[in-house]
Design a protein around this motif. Structure first.
Motif, mmCIF file in Angstrom:
data_model
loop_
_atom_site.group_PDB
_atom_site.id
_atom_site.type_symbol
_atom_site.label_atom_id
_atom_site.label_comp_id
_atom_site.label_asym_id
_atom_site.label_seq_id
_atom_site.Cartn_x
_atom_site.Cartn_y
_atom_site.Cartn_z
ATOM 1 N N UNK A 181 -8.715 -5.512 8.201
ATOM 2 C CA UNK A 181 -8.853 -6.499 9.235
ATOM 3 C C UNK A 181 -9.970 -7.461 9.067
ATOM 4 N N UNK A 182 -9.974 -8.412 9.855
ATOM 5 C CA UNK A 182 -10.889 -9.514 9.781
ATOM 6 C C UNK A 182 -11.217 -9.870 11.178
ATOM 7 N N UNK A 183 -12.532 -9.954 11.566
ATOM 8 C CA UNK A 183 -12.972 -10.406 12.740
ATOM 9 C C UNK A 183 -13.682 -11.725 12.697
ATOM 10 N N UNK A 211 -12.159 -9.629 3.372
ATOM 11 C CA UNK A 211 -11.892 -11.065 3.134
ATOM 12 C C UNK A 211 -12.023 -11.056 1.716
ATOM 13 N N UNK A 212 -10.924 -11.477 0.894
ATOM 14 C CA UNK A 212 -11.118 -11.721 -0.572
ATOM 15 C C UNK A 212 -11.335 -13.117 -0.640
ATOM 16 N N UNK A 213 -10.496 -14.008 -0.050
ATOM 17 C CA UNK A 213 -10.720 -15.381 0.329
ATOM 18 C C UNK A 213 -10.337 -15.897 1.317
ATOM 19 N N UNK A 214 -10.664 -17.010 1.692
ATOM 20 C CA UNK A 214 -10.361 -17.900 2.886
ATOM 21 C C UNK A 214 -9.636 -19.005 2.503
ATOM 22 N N UNK A 267 -6.719 -11.045 1.918
ATOM 23 C CA UNK A 267 -7.488 -9.545 1.915
ATOM 24 C C UNK A 267 -7.824 -9.000 0.589
ATOM 25 N N UNK A 268 -6.945 -9.570 -0.499
ATOM 26 C CA UNK A 268 -6.983 -8.994 -1.697
ATOM 27 C C UNK A 268 -6.495 -10.027 -2.723
ATOM 28 N N UNK A 269 -6.694 -9.830 -4.144
ATOM 29 C CA UNK A 269 -6.378 -10.877 -5.062
ATOM 30 C C UNK A 269 -4.916 -11.243 -4.818
ATOM 31 N N UNK A 270 -3.842 -10.324 -4.622
ATOM 32 C CA UNK A 270 -2.623 -10.588 -4.700
ATOM 33 C C UNK A 270 -1.975 -10.395 -3.209
ATOM 34 N N UNK A 271 -2.982 -10.141 -2.335
ATOM 35 C CA UNK A 271 -2.533 -9.926 -1.132
ATOM 36 C C UNK A 271 -1.656 -11.261 -0.343
ATOM 37 N N UNK A 281 -9.745 -20.328 14.135
ATOM 38 C CA UNK A 281 -8.905 -19.460 13.496
ATOM 39 C C UNK A 281 -9.364 -19.552 11.574
ATOM 40 N N UNK A 282 -8.900 -18.535 11.123
ATOM 41 C CA UNK A 282 -8.987 -18.470 9.732
ATOM 42 C C UNK A 282 -7.724 -17.890 9.004
ATOM 43 N N UNK A 283 -7.351 -18.345 7.966
ATOM 44 C CA UNK A 283 -6.237 -17.960 7.043
ATOM 45 C C UNK A 283 -6.801 -17.109 5.825
#
Length: 121
Positions: free
Chosen positions: A1-3, A28-31, A101-105, A96-98
């Motif tokens: 989850x992301x907050x 968070x892996x990347x945004x 959560x993982x490298x291939x998620x 808002x954030x896109x």
């Protein structure tokens, strides 16, 4: 989850300035993108400004030249500097954030709880 934790907002007179800040935390892996949307009473939520990977920036026509979005990729934060505010800018503003959560998620969109901006005439 992301907050997403938002801060800023409030009541300001027309012509004044406010700054909104938003910090993302969690899985968070990347945004891919961060931005601000707003929703006025009786209206649909609309994009205000966003900044995506590759420094791609978008602004609503109604805020161009008055609002400025900035993003700190290292801190996972996005700020919205709002100048020359008008009564029609009154709305609840949502971060808002896109996020991946993982490298291939898959990419998922997350929203903050919203912060009220009220501009008096």
């Amino acid at each position: 989850q992301v907050q997403l934790a938002e801060s800023g907002g409030g009541l300001v007179q027309a012509g004044g300035s406010l700054r909104l800040s938003c910090a993302a935390s969690g899985d968070i892996f990347s945004i891919e993108a961060m931005g601000w949307y707003r929703q006025a009473p009786g209206k649909e939520r609309e994009l205000v400004a966003s900044k995506a990977s590759g420094d791609i920036t978008n602004y609503a026509d109604s805020v161009k030249g008055r609002f400025s979005i900035s993003r700190d990729n290292a801190k996972n934060t996005v700020d919205l500097q709002m100048n020359s505010l008008k009564p029609e800018d009154t709305a609840v503003y949502y971060c808002n954030a896109v996020v991946r959560s993982s490298m291939f998620g898959v990419l998922r969109s997350y929203w903050g709880q919203g912060t009220q901006v009220t501009v008096s005439s």
